[in-house]
Structure formats: structure tokens, C-alpha cells
Design an enzyme around this catalytic site. Structure first.
Site, mmCIF file in Angstrom:
data_model
loop_
_atom_site.group_PDB
_atom_site.id
_atom_site.type_symbol
_atom_site.label_atom_id
_atom_site.label_comp_id
_atom_site.label_asym_id
_atom_site.label_seq_id
_atom_site.Cartn_x
_atom_site.Cartn_y
_atom_site.Cartn_z
ATOM 1 N N SER A 181 0.827 -1.201 0.000
ATOM 2 C CA SER A 181 0.000 0.000 0.000
ATOM 3 C C SER A 181 0.862 1.251 0.000
ATOM 4 O O SER A 181 1.959 1.261 0.531
ATOM 5 C CB SER A 181 -0.920 0.012 1.217
ATOM 6 O OG SER A 181 -1.726 1.164 1.174
ATOM 7 N N LYS A 190 -5.034 -6.569 3.153
ATOM 8 C CA LYS A 190 -4.927 -5.414 2.244
ATOM 9 C C LYS A 190 -6.311 -5.012 1.727
ATOM 10 O O LYS A 190 -6.627 -3.824 1.603
ATOM 11 C CB LYS A 190 -3.991 -5.749 1.076
ATOM 12 C CG LYS A 190 -3.943 -4.694 -0.040
ATOM 13 C CD LYS A 190 -3.455 -3.336 0.477
ATOM 14 C CE LYS A 190 -3.005 -2.375 -0.616
ATOM 15 N NZ LYS A 190 -3.897 -2.129 -1.700
ATOM 16 N N HIS A 200 -8.049 -3.193 4.426
ATOM 17 C CA HIS A 200 -7.425 -1.860 4.473
ATOM 18 C C HIS A 200 -8.086 -0.941 3.443
ATOM 19 O O HIS A 200 -8.471 0.186 3.752
ATOM 20 C CB HIS A 200 -5.918 -1.962 4.199
ATOM 21 C CG HIS A 200 -5.270 -0.666 3.809
ATOM 22 N ND1 HIS A 200 -5.393 -0.130 2.540
ATOM 23 C CD2 HIS A 200 -4.542 0.217 4.516
ATOM 24 C CE1 HIS A 200 -4.748 1.026 2.507
ATOM 25 N NE2 HIS A 200 -4.222 1.256 3.678
ATOM 26 N N ASN A 201 -8.226 -1.416 2.235
ATOM 27 C CA ASN A 201 -8.839 -0.592 1.192
ATOM 28 C C ASN A 201 -10.297 -0.292 1.503
ATOM 29 O O ASN A 201 -10.776 0.808 1.238
ATOM 30 C CB ASN A 201 -8.734 -1.287 -0.177
ATOM 31 C CG ASN A 201 -7.327 -1.212 -0.743
ATOM 32 O OD1 ASN A 201 -6.364 -1.103 0.009
ATOM 33 N ND2 ASN A 201 -7.201 -1.282 -2.052
ATOM 34 N N GLU A 260 -10.389 2.361 3.963
ATOM 35 C CA GLU A 260 -10.049 3.601 3.240
ATOM 36 C C GLU A 260 -11.305 4.202 2.582
ATOM 37 O O GLU A 260 -11.542 5.413 2.667
ATOM 38 C CB GLU A 260 -8.984 3.249 2.194
ATOM 39 C CG GLU A 260 -8.569 4.345 1.259
ATOM 40 C CD GLU A 260 -7.634 3.783 0.170
ATOM 41 O OE1 GLU A 260 -6.702 3.020 0.505
ATOM 42 O OE2 GLU A 260 -7.853 4.098 -1.020
#
Ligand code: 2AM
Length: 485
Positions: free
Chosen positions: A128, A182, A185-186, A189
């Protein structure tokens, strides 16, 4: 052979990662399907470190020390499989193939199994931080076998960004764990960005503030608990002007088409959350909000028709406006805590489902730098899981409980105000509903169970005794115990 690591797929991300490896003293092998990308990298950046360029895959593989560490940086999907298929026949037992693209964790699980059967390690890793992070220090989330991490981890840790001396890279867990984390995480976000956009829109419409004034507001917020990369860039975007049609400066945000796009990791997060049964409402609302904004034709048709009416009186004045900026800040913070709490619940659910044993505090630690959601706030999450790794919800941690508790009056005021003004706040309001939902003893679910039993004999449990029960709705109305006893 003398290369420590190889990178194949030298578009921007691959090129920047290769340069980052070389800059950190690792002899870096290079290969790309189209030779010109290798030549350009050597020509422009060859003096940054020790590169070993190859013109074909075979000599690329031959240039690597064993166990070979080969990072694939191609577009996620078919290209990844194509490169793996080409590579595998050239590799030997114990070699490590790393996929640094944004693969779906299901694909990573499949590839890991296939390569393990051939005696190879497959590491699906989240990377990232975009192009800039890839070059100067990303946050790295590697999955795969523990054994592969022993050979690969130190190299990855050396190119990751460090926060307070700790690299933003750690072993996440077996097979798809890295890409799963990940993905979440996105998703987080997405939620974080949506909440910031709601705060902006509320202050813009509700208080009539200009983008430049709001840039100042966000800059001030960036000095407190909300300090984060996303708040920082929000101020930068709001400050930016470009010449409009008549040449005079116009806030860029007013020139940009109001329709958010998406590349798909938010959607994956929600799809997966639905399958795991985890209420990640913040991420889901953010993905749907982008979809609604992107339904441009439909929005235009509705606006043109003018038949969907809203409230009269579009903004706040006098006492109503008093303290509203601070209230929005509190609502934003509380909603953000909820979105993160949900995201970490999802990591736990994925970890349980697939047996990954992911350390949630360690994930907060490696998200403190390099990545898009980097923030001070993540230290608090790390501390919460350090104190209690089995916290039932992040919201139960002393600090976060106090933070949302102190914010709740403002939070309710802001959501109520938005509703009254007719400004959509799906993120704020669903986060508040989640908070209330978690907190309250009864949610109306008992009635749903009653309905299900009536129309489908789906049975229910009782509060006053163990067992599974069914009421004979179309019979004599008596109750039967359904489970064996
Ligand atoms: P190229 O330069 O030859 O197009 C991003 O697209 C990167 O992935 C590029 O370096 C591209 O190589 C590479 N790539 C995409 N599909 C590929 C494939 N099927 N095989 C090898 N490399 C591929």
C-alpha cells in the site's frame, strides 16, 4: 547468480519497488515482457543501486541466488496466472514467488496451494502507498508460509517505511491472509473517505462555508485526534483552485464531476463481509454512496423532474450554527472509530474462517505509515489490542469507549441536523445506528424471529429456557419444542 531479489513487471509500481530494493542495498534482478521497460529503468535509474537486467525469463531466474525471491508486479488477474505459469517450470524447490498486485485473496489461496504442491512458496502480499510509497517506503502485508517469511521478511522490512523505528511490514498469516488484510485496508479507506466527504458536505451546505475556509477547518482537525494522511490531503484538495470558464480561479472541488469511481477492492470487501456475516456497514455505505454518486443519468433525471421534494430552509443560522463545526468533527471521529472497529472485526472473522491467526494489533502497527489510511489514531488501536488481544470490539477499549461516549451528543445532533436539512449522511448515520445497535439490549430481532417462525416454521429460542421452539400458528396455537431433548 548474485541477485538477492527479482522483480518482473516493471510498470510504475514494479519499477519503483525495484528501485527501492536496489536503493536499500539489495542486488535486484529485472525482467519485463517488453524489453524497453528494463532498458529505461537502467538508463534512468541504473546508478541508484546494483541491478541485474535480463532480456529473457530464463536468464532472469538464473541470475537469482537461492532460494530465489521473485516479485511479480503485473495487473491482478489473468496476467498474474500467465506469469506464474511461465515462471514455475524454471524454479526449484524452496523458491519464493511473490505477488505484490492487488489480487483477490481467493486467487491467492488457490495459487498458494498450487505452488505448494510443487514445493514452491507463494507469497501474496498487500503493498500500500501507491507509486510514491512503492519508491520511498510502502506498508507491506505479506501472507504465505512462515518459512518463506524468514527468507523474505528482512528484505521487505528493509524497503518498508518505518514509524518510530518499526517497519510497516510484518508477517500477516498463511496463504491469502496478506491480500485479505490489504483488501480490508482498502475497504476502511473507502469508509474513511466517505465520512470525510460527508463532513465536508455538511459544513459546506449547512454552514455555507467556502472550500478555502473548510481547508482551514481540516488543517486544524489534522492537529488533533483526526490527524491522518486523508485529512491532510483533504485540506490540500479544498485549497486548490484552477481557472474556470472565464479564467478566474475556481475551487477545483467545484470543477470536478461529482461522481465517485471505484476499482473494486471496496466491493470485494463488502462481498466478503456479506459472506462472513460481519456487519461492516461503514464500508458498505461508502461503496454504495460511490455507486449512487456514479448513477449520473438517474440523478440527472431525478433533478430534472424536480418532483422529489426536500425540506425548506437549507442551512443553519444563529444558535443552530453555534459549535456545529466541532460537533461535525466529533461525529466524524466517532464514525471513524466505528468503521475501524468493523474493519478489525472483519479481519478477525476472516482469520477465524481460514485459520490465519492474524494479530490485529500488528496490522494497526503496519498501517501507521506508508499506506493511505496512515494515522496517529492507529497507535490507539495498537495500544487497545496490546492491552487485550481478544477485545470483543474496539469500541469496548477504554479509550475508544470514552471517545465515542464523549462524542455521542454531537454525533446525534449532527445526524439529526443532516436529516432535517436533507443532506445525505449514510456513513455518519449508519455508524451511529451500529453503535446504538451494539449497545442496546433489544433490537426488534425477536419480532423478526416471530415472523420467520410464522411464515416459514424457522423456529426461535426463548429468553426464559433453553431449546428451540415453534408455535403451531395455523394449528391450535400451542408451542412445541423442536430440538431433540
Ligand atoms: P509489458 O510492459 O510487456 O506490457 C503492467 O501491465 C505490467 O505487467 C507491465 O510491465 C506488463 O508488461 C506486465 N504484464 C502484463 N501482462 C503480462 C503478461 N501476460 N505477461 C507478462 N507480463 C505482463
Amino acid at each position: 547468480p548474485r541477485a538477492d531479489i527479482g522483480v518482473t513487471g516493471l510498470a510504475v509500481m514494479g519499477r519503483n519497488l525495484a528501485r527501492n530494493f536496489a536503493r536499500n542495498g539489495h542486488v535486484t534482478a529485472l525482467y519485463n515482457r517488453t524489453q524497453s521497460r528494463v532498458d529505461e529503468l537502467i538508463e534512468q535509474f541504473g546508478d541508484e543501486g546494483d541491478f541485474v537486467p535480463s532480456t529473457d525469463l530464463k536468464s532472469f531466474v538464473a541470475s537469482l541466488k537461492r532460494p530465489r525471491r521473485i516479485m511479480i508486479m503485473v495487473k491482478a488477474g489473468k496476467a498474474t496466472d500467465a506469469v506464474i505459469d511461465e515462471l514455475v517450470p524454471l524454479l526449484e524447490e524452496g523458491d519464493i514467488v511473490i505477488d505484490g498486485g492487488n489480487a483477490h485473496f481467493d486467487d491467492t489461496r488457490r495459487r498458494e496451494q498450487a505452488l505448494k504442491a510443487k514445493g514452491l512458496h507463494f507469497v501474496g502480499t498487500g503493498v500500500s502507498g501507491g507509486e510514491e510509497g512503492a519508491l520511498n517506503g510502502p506498508s507491506i502485508m505479506p501472507g504465505g508460509s512462515k518459512e518463506s517469511y524468514e527468507a523474505l521478511g528482512p528484505i521487505l522490512e528493509s524497503i518498508a517505511v518505518a514509524v518510530d523505528g518499526t517497519p510497516c511490514c510484518t508477517y500477516v498469516g498463511p496463504d491469502g491472509a496478506g491480500h485479505f488484510v490489504k483488501m480490508v485496508h482498502n475497504g476502511i479507506e473507502y469508509a474513511d473517505m466517505q465520512l470525510i466527504a460527508e463532513a465536508y458536505e455538511l459544513l459546506r451546505q449547512g454552514l455555507g462555508k467556502t472550500p478555502a475556509e473548510l481547508a482551514d477547518v481540516f488543517r486544524t482537525w489534522n492537529e488533533g485526534d483526526l490527524e491522518s494522511f486523508l485529512i491532510e490531503i483533504t485540506a490540500r484538495v479544498l485549497d486548490k483552485t484552477h481557472p474556470g470558464a472565464d479564467g478566474s480561479p475556481v475551487p477545483l472541488v467545484d470543477l470536478i464531476v461529482d461522481a465517485a469511481e471505484q476499482k473494486g477492492t471496496g466491493r470485494w470487501t463488502v462481498q466478503t463481509a456479506l459472506e462472513l456475516g460481519v456487519p461492516t456497514t461503514g464500508i458498505a455505505e461508502a461503496v454504495f454512496a460511490r455507486s449512487l454518486s456514479g448513477s449520473v443519468d438517474q440523478r440527472k433525471a431525478v433533478q430534472a423532474a424536480g418532483t422529489l421534494v426536500g425540506p425548506t430552509g437549507g442551512s443553519l443560522a444563529g444558535a443552530e450554527a453555534e459549535g456545529f463545526v466541532d460537533a461535525v468533527r466529533d461525529a466524524l471521529y466517532a464514525s471513524k472509530v466505528v468503521a475501524y472497529a468493523q474493519g478489525f472485526d472483519m479481519i478477525q472473522a476472516g482469520s477465524d474462517q481460514y485459520g490465519w491467526d492474524v494479530d490485529k494489533g500488528a496490522m494497526a502497527t503496519i498501517w501507521r505509515g506508508g499506506c493511505i489510511i496512515r494515522a496517529q489514531f492507529l497507535n490507539r488501536i495498537k495500544e487497545a489490542y496490546d492491552k487485550d488481544a481478544h477485545l470483543a470490539s474496539l469500541l469496548l477499549d477504554e479509550y475508544f469507549a470514552a471517545a465515542v461516549g464523549n462524542a455521542q451528543d454531537s454525533w446525534r445532533r449532527v445526524v439529526a441536523t443532516a436529516v432535517r436539512l436533507g443532506i445525505p449522511v449514510p456513513g455518519f448515520s449508519s455508524a451511529l445506528s451500529y453503535y446504538d445497535g451494539l449497545r442496546r439490549e433489544r433490537l426488534g430481532a425477536a419480532l423478526v424471529q416471530g415472523q420467520r417462525d410464522l411464515f416459514g416454521a424457522h423456529t426461535y429460542g426463548r429468553v426464559d429456557k433453553p431449546g428451540t421452539f415453534h408455535t403451531l400458528w395455523s394449528g391450535d396455537g400451542s408451542e412445541e419444542r423442536q430440538d431433540a431433548h
